[in-house]
Write a protein that holds these residues in place. Structure first.
Motif, PDB file in Angstrom:
ATOM      1  N   PHE A   1       0.837  -1.204   0.000  1.00  0.00           N
ATOM      2  CA  PHE A   1       0.000   0.000   0.000  1.00  0.00           C
ATOM      3  C   PHE A   1       0.872   1.254   0.000  1.00  0.00           C
ATOM      4  N   THR A   2       1.919   1.232   0.827  1.00  0.00           N
ATOM      5  CA  THR A   2       2.809   2.380   0.911  1.00  0.00           C
ATOM      6  C   THR A   2       3.616   2.543  -0.372  1.00  0.00           C
ATOM      7  N   SER A   3       4.017   1.435  -0.987  1.00  0.00           N
ATOM      8  CA  SER A   3       4.741   1.482  -2.255  1.00  0.00           C
ATOM      9  C   SER A   3       3.878   2.116  -3.340  1.00  0.00           C
ATOM     10  N   ILE A   4       2.619   1.715  -3.397  1.00  0.00           N
ATOM     11  CA  ILE A   4       1.682   2.290  -4.378  1.00  0.00           C
ATOM     12  C   ILE A   4       1.471   3.776  -4.097  1.00  0.00           C
ATOM     13  N   GLN A   5       1.428   4.121  -2.791  1.00  0.00           N
ATOM     14  CA  GLN A   5       1.285   5.527  -2.416  1.00  0.00           C
ATOM     15  C   GLN A   5       2.415   6.351  -3.028  1.00  0.00           C
ATOM     16  N   TYR A   6       3.655   5.855  -2.930  1.00  0.00           N
ATOM     17  CA  TYR A   6       4.789   6.607  -3.461  1.00  0.00           C
ATOM     18  C   TYR A   6       4.777   6.680  -4.990  1.00  0.00           C
ATOM     19  N   LEU A   7       4.220   5.674  -5.635  1.00  0.00           N
ATOM     20  CA  LEU A   7       4.052   5.718  -7.084  1.00  0.00           C
ATOM     21  C   LEU A   7       3.106   6.858  -7.464  1.00  0.00           C
ATOM     22  N   ILE A   8       1.995   6.946  -6.739  1.00  0.00           N
ATOM     23  CA  ILE A   8       1.027   8.015  -6.993  1.00  0.00           C
ATOM     24  C   ILE A   8       1.633   9.370  -6.630  1.00  0.00           C
ATOM     25  N   PHE A   9       2.406   9.402  -5.514  1.00  0.00           N
ATOM     26  CA  PHE A   9       3.092  10.632  -5.121  1.00  0.00           C
ATOM     27  C   PHE A   9       3.974  11.151  -6.252  1.00  0.00           C
ATOM     28  N   THR A  10       4.687  10.228  -6.917  1.00  0.00           N
ATOM     29  CA  THR A  10       5.597  10.611  -8.001  1.00  0.00           C
ATOM     30  C   THR A  10       4.838  11.315  -9.114  1.00  0.00           C
ATOM     31  N   ILE A  11       3.702  10.736  -9.494  1.00  0.00           N
ATOM     32  CA  ILE A  11       2.892  11.309 -10.577  1.00  0.00           C
ATOM     33  C   ILE A  11       2.368  12.690 -10.190  1.00  0.00           C
ATOM     34  N   ILE A  12       1.836  12.789  -8.951  1.00  0.00           N
ATOM     35  CA  ILE A  12       1.299  14.076  -8.490  1.00  0.00           C
ATOM     36  C   ILE A  12       2.416  15.115  -8.391  1.00  0.00           C
ATOM     37  N   ALA A  13       3.603  14.673  -7.931  1.00  0.00           N
ATOM     38  CA  ALA A  13       4.731  15.605  -7.775  1.00  0.00           C
ATOM     39  C   ALA A  13       5.160  16.191  -9.117  1.00  0.00           C
ATOM     40  N   ILE A  14       5.129  15.381 -10.163  1.00  0.00           N
ATOM     41  CA  ILE A  14       5.481  15.874 -11.503  1.00  0.00           C
ATOM     42  C   ILE A  14       4.506  16.967 -11.927  1.00  0.00           C
ATOM     43  N   PHE A  15       3.215  16.695 -11.740  1.00  0.00           N
ATOM     44  CA  PHE A  15       2.203  17.692 -12.090  1.00  0.00           C
ATOM     45  C   PHE A  15       2.269  18.894 -11.145  1.00  0.00           C
ATOM     46  N   GLY A  16       2.649  18.638  -9.879  1.00  0.00           N
ATOM     47  CA  GLY A  16       2.797  19.719  -8.916  1.00  0.00           C
ATOM     48  C   GLY A  16       3.872  20.698  -9.344  1.00  0.00           C
ATOM     49  N   TYR A  17       4.995  20.153  -9.812  1.00  0.00           N
ATOM     50  CA  TYR A  17       6.081  21.007 -10.294  1.00  0.00           C
ATOM     51  C   TYR A  17       5.609  21.858 -11.476  1.00  0.00           C
ATOM     52  N   LEU A  18       4.901  21.233 -12.412  1.00  0.00           N
ATOM     53  CA  LEU A  18       4.431  21.948 -13.595  1.00  0.00           C
ATOM     54  C   LEU A  18       3.433  23.040 -13.226  1.00  0.00           C
ATOM     55  N   GLU A  19       2.570  22.738 -12.239  1.00  0.00           N
ATOM     56  CA  GLU A  19       1.560  23.713 -11.835  1.00  0.00           C
ATOM     57  C   GLU A  19       2.203  24.891 -11.098  1.00  0.00           C
ATOM     58  N   TRP A  20       3.149  24.592 -10.214  1.00  0.00           N
ATOM     59  CA  TRP A  20       3.854  25.655  -9.492  1.00  0.00           C
ATOM     60  C   TRP A  20       4.677  26.500 -10.466  1.00  0.00           C
ATOM     61  N   LYS A  21       5.264  25.845 -11.485  1.00  0.00           N
ATOM     62  CA  LYS A  21       6.050  26.558 -12.488  1.00  0.00           C
ATOM     63  C   LYS A  21       5.172  27.555 -13.237  1.00  0.00           C
ATOM     64  N   LYS A  22       3.970  27.138 -13.560  1.00  0.00           N
ATOM     65  CA  LYS A  22       3.023  28.023 -14.249  1.00  0.00           C
ATOM     66  C   LYS A  22       2.666  29.221 -13.362  1.00  0.00           C
ATOM     67  N   THR A  23       2.437  28.944 -12.074  1.00  0.00           N
ATOM     68  CA  THR A  23       2.112  30.017 -11.133  1.00  0.00           C
ATOM     69  C   THR A  23       3.286  30.976 -10.977  1.00  0.00           C
ATOM     70  N   LEU A  24       4.492  30.416 -10.880  1.00  0.00           N
ATOM     71  CA  LEU A  24       5.697  31.249 -10.728  1.00  0.00           C
ATOM     72  C   LEU A  24       5.898  32.144 -11.947  1.00  0.00           C
TER      73      LEU A  24
END
Length: 206
Positions: free
Chosen positions: A177-200
């Motif tokens: 469960f925790t391993s899958i959590q980190y997989l999902i975290f990775t995907i969200i983090a990529i989009f998080g970077y892109l979204e923050w970059k747009k805001t910046l």
């Protein structure tokens, strides 16, 4: 496939399985709120980290346990830092690292590695190769959390690297469960970077 992923839970106490799933859910909420630059990243993160501190101690992943204890403290700091305003304007918006913060990041990374190694040696927990990976991931996440609390866009780079390292580590240890959590975290983090970059970029164009 599902049996292969989750068969290790056959011997786990039911309450630990429920706690792990609950922590994962709040962890996903926390990362999603971080992606949206929403203050709820911190209260949901506090719930996630408090549960994982307990579980990781039982799983003998001391580095990651200390990560979550540190997250708990930094979530309180970040909550305060993000809500600071001056003349009704957010005092610390999304920004890039300064040279001073880069130097501090290197210091935090190296100091964390030394500290975690000392803890593992003290408790005689260097019993599996995942302990060494855990030490590296701990240092990466310590820097990432500090940068997120300070609202620096580079925090996402550290999260992505640390998440990718953590996926196989938890799977090998038997915590799917925790391993899958980190997989999902990775995907969200990529989009998080892109979204923050747009805001910046929108800040810089004003």
């Amino acid at each position: 496939m599902l049996e292969y992923l989750f068969e290790q839970y056959n011997n786990y106490p039911t309450h630990e399985i429920i706690l792990e799933i609950t922590a994962v859910i709040f962890g996903l909420f926390s990362v999603w709120f971080a992606k949206k630059d929403n203050i709820w990243v911190f209260p949901t993160g506090l719930i996630n980290t408090s549960i994982f501190v307990f579980l990781l101690w039982k799983w003998s992943l001391l580095g990651d346990m200390m990560i979550n204890a540190y997250y708990f403290i930094m979530s309180i700091y970040g909550w305060y830092h993000w809500t600071r305003k001056k003349d009704n304007v957010v005092e610390f918006p999304i920004s890039t690292m300064t040279m001073h913060e880069k130097k501090l990041s290197v210091f935090i990374f190296l100091a964390t590695i030394v500290f975690v190694i000392a803890v593992y040696i003290f408790f005689d927990k260097f019993t599996h190769w995942t302990s060494y990976i855990d030490t590296l991931a701990t240092a990466i996440f310590f820097v990432g959390m500090w940068l997120m609390a300070r609202r620096k866009i580079e925090n996402w780079i550290f999260w992505i690297i640390g998440d990718i390292i953590s996926i196989p580590m938890y799977f090998v240890k038997g915590y799917s469960f925790t391993s899958i959590q980190y997989l999902i975290f990775t995907i969200i983090a990529i989009f998080g970077y892109l979204e923050w970059k747009k805001t910046l970029n929108s800040y810089n164009q004003r």
